[in-house]
Design a protein around this motif. Structure first.
Motif, short mmCIF file in Angstrom:
data_model
loop_
_atom_site.label_atom_id
_atom_site.label_comp_id
_atom_site.label_asym_id
_atom_site.label_seq_id
_atom_site.Cartn_x
_atom_site.Cartn_y
_atom_site.Cartn_z
N ASN A 10 -12.75 -69.97 5.38
CA ASN A 10 -12.24 -69.53 4.06
C ASN A 10 -12.12 -70.67 3.05
OD1 ASN A 10 -9.97 -68.07 6.26
ND2 ASN A 10 -11.60 -66.86 5.37
N THR A 11 -13.06 -71.60 3.05
CA THR A 11 -13.03 -72.69 2.08
C THR A 11 -13.96 -72.36 0.91
OG1 THR A 11 -14.91 -73.98 2.94
CG2 THR A 11 -12.77 -74.29 4.02
N TRP A 12 -14.00 -73.28 -0.06
CA TRP A 12 -14.88 -73.09 -1.21
C TRP A 12 -16.35 -72.99 -0.78
CZ3 TRP A 12 -18.57 -76.85 -2.12
CH2 TRP A 12 -18.37 -78.08 -1.48
N ARG A 13 -16.69 -73.65 0.32
CA ARG A 13 -18.08 -73.59 0.81
C ARG A 13 -18.46 -72.16 1.21
NH1 ARG A 13 -16.00 -78.39 2.81
NH2 ARG A 13 -17.14 -80.28 2.20
N GLU A 14 -17.55 -71.48 1.92
CA GLU A 14 -17.83 -70.11 2.34
C GLU A 14 -17.91 -69.17 1.13
OE1 GLU A 14 -17.32 -72.41 5.44
OE2 GLU A 14 -15.49 -72.04 4.27
N ILE A 15 -17.08 -69.43 0.12
CA ILE A 15 -17.13 -68.61 -1.10
C ILE A 15 -18.51 -68.70 -1.74
CG2 ILE A 15 -16.24 -68.32 -3.45
CD1 ILE A 15 -13.52 -69.22 -2.42
N LEU A 16 -18.98 -69.93 -1.94
CA LEU A 16 -20.28 -70.12 -2.57
C LEU A 16 -21.41 -69.58 -1.69
CD1 LEU A 16 -19.85 -73.72 -4.05
CD2 LEU A 16 -19.66 -71.52 -5.24
N HIS A 17 -21.26 -69.72 -0.38
CA HIS A 17 -22.29 -69.20 0.53
C HIS A 17 -22.38 -67.68 0.44
CE1 HIS A 17 -24.87 -68.88 4.04
NE2 HIS A 17 -24.04 -67.98 4.53
N VAL A 18 -21.23 -67.01 0.38
CA VAL A 18 -21.24 -65.54 0.26
C VAL A 18 -21.94 -65.11 -1.03
CG1 VAL A 18 -19.75 -63.55 -0.18
CG2 VAL A 18 -19.25 -65.08 1.72
N LEU A 19 -21.64 -65.80 -2.12
CA LEU A 19 -22.27 -65.46 -3.41
C LEU A 19 -23.77 -65.71 -3.36
CD1 LEU A 19 -19.57 -66.93 -5.82
CD2 LEU A 19 -19.98 -64.52 -5.32
N ASP A 20 -24.17 -66.83 -2.76
CA ASP A 20 -25.60 -67.14 -2.66
C ASP A 20 -26.31 -66.17 -1.73
OD1 ASP A 20 -25.23 -69.29 -4.35
OD2 ASP A 20 -25.14 -70.79 -2.75
N GLU A 21 -25.67 -65.86 -0.61
CA GLU A 21 -26.27 -64.98 0.38
C GLU A 21 -26.51 -63.58 -0.19
OE1 GLU A 21 -25.51 -64.54 5.10
OE2 GLU A 21 -23.83 -63.94 3.84
N ASN A 22 -25.63 -63.17 -1.11
CA ASN A 22 -25.78 -61.85 -1.73
C ASN A 22 -26.53 -61.90 -3.05
OD1 ASN A 22 -24.04 -59.69 -0.15
ND2 ASN A 22 -22.90 -61.60 -0.07
N ALA A 23 -27.14 -63.08 -3.32
CA ALA A 23 -27.96 -63.26 -4.53
C ALA A 23 -27.23 -62.83 -5.79
CB ALA A 23 -29.29 -62.51 -4.39
N VAL A 24 -25.95 -63.21 -5.89
CA VAL A 24 -25.15 -62.85 -7.06
C VAL A 24 -25.58 -63.70 -8.25
CG1 VAL A 24 -22.83 -62.69 -8.00
CG2 VAL A 24 -23.22 -62.21 -5.57
N ASP A 25 -25.99 -63.04 -9.31
CA ASP A 25 -26.43 -63.74 -10.53
C ASP A 25 -25.20 -64.08 -11.37
OD1 ASP A 25 -27.69 -64.78 -12.72
OD2 ASP A 25 -28.51 -62.86 -13.42
N LEU A 26 -24.90 -65.37 -11.46
CA LEU A 26 -23.72 -65.82 -12.19
C LEU A 26 -24.04 -66.36 -13.58
CD1 LEU A 26 -21.82 -67.68 -9.31
CD2 LEU A 26 -21.37 -65.38 -10.20
N HIS A 27 -25.30 -66.41 -13.93
CA HIS A 27 -25.69 -67.00 -15.22
C HIS A 27 -25.08 -66.21 -16.38
CE1 HIS A 27 -28.50 -70.11 -13.91
NE2 HIS A 27 -28.83 -69.28 -12.93
N GLY A 28 -24.27 -66.92 -17.16
CA GLY A 28 -23.66 -66.30 -18.33
C GLY A 28 -22.56 -65.31 -18.02
#
Length: 280
Positions: A133-151
């Motif tokens: 449950n660290t910041w690394r896992e948060i970013l990994h979950v977002l990347d793994e689900n191809a979440v588009d964060l641009h803008g």
């Protein structure tokens, strides 16, 4: 609670009458009981105190943006902070308005504690971050689900310290950030138990030290500084058994040149006590 280990299983191992120092505050009585059930002498010296955040504008900005449908994602980092945010938001909107607006967003929970509070509110959780449950896992979950964060505007329910690595990772992925700070960590009003624990540790009367949060490390060193005992304490902590709840706490220890003896198999208090009791 989800991380309490039954007494019977704790009895399988044992601290063998060693003195175990814990710096836990909110669950001080609980961890003392776990230590004693595992055959240890519990020395509990709270190192932190939750206080309302000095900055009051965060919640107002968050609610205004939320009700205007300007927020795309919300990240909840702690159960205490999630509940505090909902309470603080009542000054600006009804609980029904808050929940209704959050139901229209993608919500990420950093582990079981914020997830439990969100479920109490009847809010669907889009992503639940796995251990540790660290910041690394948060970013990994977002990347793994191809979440588009641009803008996209991402609101983050902050806890007592700024999550710098998480914020930098989100910005690198193109997100706009809104932090919502609801509480800070302060030193306890009564520092005598913590000072006594520092002296006991340096004097060799403590055999195992349990850290359940990174802020405990920094506060311990802050008080040791006031006692002109920081170097002596660090030298002692490099010799005794040090148990860290997880990577973020271990990182804080490493800033002082202290390498934890162990991290538990799950970043939960019960596992920490049980597995620390198995140390030779």
């Amino acid at each position: 609670m989800e991380d309490v280990i039954p007494e019977k299983s704790l009895e399988l191992a044992g601290f063998r009458d060693r003195t175990v120092l814990s710096l836990e505050s909110r669950r001080a009585a609980e961890i003392a009981t776990l230590i004693e059930n595992a055959g240890g002498r519990a020395l509990v010296a709270p190192a932190t105190r939750e206080v309302p955040a000095a900055e009051k504008d965060d919640v107002s900005r968050f609610v205004t943006a939320l009700l205007a449908s300007n927020i795309d994602y919300v990240i909840f980092l702690t159960g205490v902070g999630t509940r505090a945010l909902a309470k603080a938001a009542e000054a600006f909107c009804t609980r029904e308005q808050l929940i209704s607006s959050l139901q229209n967003l993608k919500v990420l929970a950093r582990g079981p504690k914020p997830a439990a509070v969100l479920r109490e509110f009847g809010l669907p959780i889009t992503w639940n971050v796995p251990e540790p449950n660290t910041w690394r896992e948060i970013l990994h979950v977002l990347d793994e689900n191809a979440v588009d964060l641009h803008g996209r505007l991402v609101a983050i329910q902050e806890h007592g310290v700024v999550s710098t690595d998480l914020l930098e990772g989100l910005v690198e992925r193109g997100a706009e950030i809104m932090t919502v700070h609801t509480y800070d960590w302060a030193l306890p009003e009564d520092l005598k138990p913590l000072k006594d624990a520092i002296y006991a540790t340096i004097a060799g009367r403590v055999h195992i030290v349990l850290f359940t949060a990174a802020v405990q490390v920094h506060h311990l060193m802050q008080v040791a500084d006031e006692l002109n005992s920081r170097d002596a304490l660090i030298a002692t902590l490099r010799k005794v058994k040090v148990a860290s709840i997880g990577p973020m706490t271990s990182q804080a220890l490493s800033e002082y040149g202290i390498k934890p003896t162990m991290e538990p198999s799950h970043p939960k208090m019960g596992f920490l006590v049980r597995e620390a009791a198995e140390l030779p």
